[in-house]
Design a protein around this motif. Structure first.
Motif, PDB file in Angstrom:
ATOM      1  N   LEU A 105       0.824  -1.209   0.000  1.00 40.98           N
ATOM      2  CA  LEU A 105       0.000   0.000   0.000  1.00 40.98           C
ATOM      3  C   LEU A 105       0.857   1.257   0.000  1.00 40.98           C
ATOM      4  O   LEU A 105       0.494   2.272  -0.613  1.00 40.98           O
ATOM      5  N   ILE A 106       2.002   1.221   0.705  1.00 38.68           N
ATOM      6  CA  ILE A 106       2.890   2.384   0.751  1.00 38.68           C
ATOM      7  C   ILE A 106       3.554   2.597  -0.609  1.00 38.68           C
ATOM      8  O   ILE A 106       3.564   3.703  -1.144  1.00 38.68           O
ATOM      9  N   MET A 107       4.144   1.534  -1.142  1.00 41.28           N
ATOM     10  CA  MET A 107       4.718   1.596  -2.492  1.00 41.28           C
ATOM     11  C   MET A 107       3.686   0.930  -3.407  1.00 41.28           C
ATOM     12  O   MET A 107       3.575  -0.281  -3.374  1.00 41.28           O
ATOM     13  N   PRO A 108       2.918   1.675  -4.129  1.00 45.85           N
ATOM     14  CA  PRO A 108       1.807   1.069  -4.864  1.00 45.85           C
ATOM     15  C   PRO A 108       2.283  -0.080  -5.766  1.00 45.85           C
ATOM     16  O   PRO A 108       2.710   0.142  -6.905  1.00 45.85           O
ATOM     17  N   ASP A 109       2.241  -1.282  -5.219  1.00 45.66           N
ATOM     18  CA  ASP A 109       2.687  -2.465  -5.950  1.00 45.66           C
ATOM     19  C   ASP A 109       1.639  -3.557  -5.767  1.00 45.66           C
ATOM     20  O   ASP A 109       1.443  -4.070  -4.661  1.00 45.66           O
ATOM     21  N   GLY A 110       0.972  -3.892  -6.843  1.00 43.33           N
ATOM     22  CA  GLY A 110      -0.105  -4.869  -6.793  1.00 43.33           C
ATOM     23  C   GLY A 110       0.352  -6.249  -6.362  1.00 43.33           C
ATOM     24  O   GLY A 110      -0.384  -6.981  -5.696  1.00 43.33           O
ATOM     25  N   LEU A 111       1.586  -6.621  -6.734  1.00 43.14           N
ATOM     26  CA  LEU A 111       2.077  -7.941  -6.366  1.00 43.14           C
ATOM     27  C   LEU A 111       2.270  -8.055  -4.856  1.00 43.14           C
ATOM     28  O   LEU A 111       1.922  -9.074  -4.253  1.00 43.14           O
ATOM     29  N   LEU A 112       2.792  -7.026  -4.208  1.00 36.25           N
ATOM     30  CA  LEU A 112       2.950  -7.040  -2.753  1.00 36.25           C
ATOM     31  C   LEU A 112       1.595  -7.044  -2.050  1.00 36.25           C
ATOM     32  O   LEU A 112       1.415  -7.740  -1.048  1.00 36.25           O
ATOM     33  N   ILE A 113       0.653  -6.281  -2.590  1.00 34.70           N
ATOM     34  CA  ILE A 113      -0.685  -6.263  -1.995  1.00 34.70           C
ATOM     35  C   ILE A 113      -1.316  -7.655  -2.090  1.00 34.70           C
ATOM     36  O   ILE A 113      -1.872  -8.173  -1.121  1.00 34.70           O
TER      37      ILE A 113
END
Length: 100
Positions: free
Chosen positions: A58-66
């Protein structure tokens, strides 16, 4: 004819050995460990890692991490269930109670 107490105890010991071998071994060694229902260290670790990944995504907009955070969080929450559904010999169980 009712079962004898010895037969019931042998059946109970066999069922405990099958369901939670670590707990059964600890009882025979004389140093009881908590039963499986109370061992949740792995669940806390998986849930914590999942939440860290979710916040990082959520902090670094990254869909894979989410996505990874959501999946791991879901797995961690599922690990908290003390009586996972099991199937034995075609019979279904729900919450640790065998179907009759």
């Amino acid at each position: 004819m009712p079962q004898s107490d010895d037969k019931r105890l042998v059946d109970l010991a066999a069922r405990i050995e099958q369901e939670d071998p670590r707990f059964a071994r600890s009882l025979s060694n004389g140093r009881p460990a908590p039963p499986r229902e109370y061992r949740r260290k792995r669940a806390w670790w998986v849930l914590g890692i999942g939440l860290v990944l979710l916040v990082a995504g959520l902090i670094m907009p990254d869909g894979l991490l989410i996505a990874a955070g959501l999946v791991l969080s879901g797995i961690g929450v599922q690990l908290f269930d003390p009586y996972p559904p099991r199937r034995r010999d075609g019979a279904t169980e729900h919450r640790g109670h065998p179907s009759r």
